[in-house]
Enzyme design. Structure first.
Site, PDB file in Angstrom:
ATOM      1  N   PRO A  90       2.225 -16.518  20.449  1.00  0.00           N
ATOM      2  CA  PRO A  90       2.486 -15.849  21.732  1.00  0.00           C
ATOM      3  C   PRO A  90       3.233 -16.766  22.697  1.00  0.00           C
ATOM      4  CG  PRO A  90       0.125 -16.270  21.437  1.00  0.00           C
ATOM      5  CD  PRO A  90       0.800 -16.635  20.145  1.00  0.00           C
ATOM      6  N   GLU A 117      -6.806 -20.690  17.455  1.00  0.00           N
ATOM      7  CA  GLU A 117      -6.037 -21.079  18.639  1.00  0.00           C
ATOM      8  C   GLU A 117      -4.655 -21.638  18.267  1.00  0.00           C
ATOM      9  OE1 GLU A 117      -7.040 -20.457  21.888  1.00  0.00           O
ATOM     10  OE2 GLU A 117      -8.528 -19.314  20.752  1.00  0.00           O
ATOM     11  N   ARG A 159      15.791  -4.404   7.274  1.00  0.00           N
ATOM     12  CA  ARG A 159      16.588  -3.176   7.366  1.00  0.00           C
ATOM     13  C   ARG A 159      18.032  -3.440   7.774  1.00  0.00           C
ATOM     14  NH1 ARG A 159      16.991  -1.291  12.430  1.00  0.00           N
ATOM     15  NH2 ARG A 159      17.280   0.914  11.955  1.00  0.00           N
ATOM     16  N   ASP A 174      21.311   1.667  16.607  1.00  0.00           N
ATOM     17  CA  ASP A 174      19.979   1.293  17.066  1.00  0.00           C
ATOM     18  C   ASP A 174      19.932   1.035  18.562  1.00  0.00           C
ATOM     19  OD1 ASP A 174      18.783   1.304  14.605  1.00  0.00           O
ATOM     20  OD2 ASP A 174      19.023  -0.848  14.248  1.00  0.00           O
TER      21      ASP A 174
HETATM   22  N1  ADE Z   1       0.209 -14.659  17.248  1.00  0.00           N
HETATM   23  C1  ADE Z   1      -0.673 -14.225  18.168  1.00  0.00           C
HETATM   24  N2  ADE Z   1      -0.084 -13.464  19.092  1.00  0.00           N
HETATM   25  C2  ADE Z   1       1.235 -13.406  18.751  1.00  0.00           C
HETATM   26  C3  ADE Z   1       2.365 -12.773  19.322  1.00  0.00           C
HETATM   27  N3  ADE Z   1       2.296 -12.054  20.437  1.00  0.00           N
HETATM   28  N4  ADE Z   1       3.552 -12.933  18.702  1.00  0.00           N
HETATM   29  C4  ADE Z   1       3.649 -13.684  17.588  1.00  0.00           C
HETATM   30  N5  ADE Z   1       2.609 -14.294  17.007  1.00  0.00           N
HETATM   31  C5  ADE Z   1       1.410 -14.157  17.581  1.00  0.00           C
END
Ligand code: ADE
Length: 234
Positions: A90, A117, A159, A174
């Site tokens: 994230p 984590e 794709r 797209d």
């Molecule tokens: N791992 C945990 N959350 C994630 C996200 N939003 N994007 C990519 N990998 C992740």
């Protein structure tokens, strides 16, 4: 294209054997290799995580199994010297359609799925010396691990590979396709029957007038974009 996925849940990646990506694997367009991270541990309990230095909640993935797994995979194909190592997190750069295009142009992608984590940060720093490392996020929310993000990214890139989609024109159309004059969401679509539960297909789509149909579709796309993603219209 070769794709390696390292995960503690190899079964999570099984859906890539279905549908469009599955067909690309069967056709030899994609060579998918899934690796169980626990196979690269050396202790009896196949430990992949430990408590974080500095304290805090949760567990961090130990560097040693990642080092063993990545060294073996990187060493398994000396000809294709520089794969891209993709680490879903994230805290990565956003995964977008243009990143999907970058991936589709690569010969070899290695996905390292973190859990808990995350992975000890020295792993990414170590492999930056020898290969391209890409930390990417599929959206502003936190998943339990990188596996679902890998399913998303591989499908988005696959794709775009030549011969994977039945109709290559659909890729050009797209929403978010970079290089398009503007980024519009796609408007409503219809198929037979012409009337369903009291709703008619818009008359214009049955008219056969391709110029009017194109203008109508554009207007619908602008309306939808204004409603759903006003940030794209600015
Ligand atoms: N791992 C945990 N959350 C994630 C996200 N939003 N994007 C990519 N990998 C992740």
């Amino acid at each position: 294209m070769r794709i390696d996925v390292i995960t503690i849940f190899p079964d999570y990646i099984a859906p890539l054997g279905l549908s469009l990506v599955g067909k690309a694997i069967d056709a030899g367009t994609i060579e998918l290799r899934v690796h169980d991270l626990r196979a690269f541990t050396r202790d009896r309990h196949h430990t992949v995580d430990d408590t974080p230095y500095g304290g805090g909640p949760g567990m961090v993935m130990k560097p040693e199994p990642w080092g063993e797994a990545l060294d073996q995979i990187l060493g398994s194909d000396p000809i294709q010297a520089r794969p891209r190592l993709v680490v879903p997190t994230p805290s990565g750069r956003p995964f977008t359609q243009s990143v999907a295009q970058e991936y589709a142009a690569d010969d070899w992608l290695i996905f390292a799925c973190g859990r808990y984590e995350g992975i000890d940060s020295r792993v990414v720093e170590h492999y930056r010396n020898s290969t391209t490392v890409d930390e990417v996020s599929v959206g502003d929310y936190v998943l339990a691990g990188g596996e679902a993000a890998v399913l998303v990214m591989v499908e988005a890139a696959a794709r775009l590979l030549p011969g994977v989609l039945g109709n290559p024109v659909s890729v050009v159309d797209d929403s978010f396709a970079p290089g398009a004059m503007e980024s519009l969401l796609e408007g409503p679509v219809y198929t037979k029957p012409p009337e369903w539960r009291g709703q008619q297909v818009p008359e214009i789509l049955l008219s056969g007038d391709h110029g009017k149909i194109a203008a109508w579709r554009r207007e619908q796309a602008v309306r939808r974009t204004a409603a759903m993603r006003p940030d794209l219209l600015e």
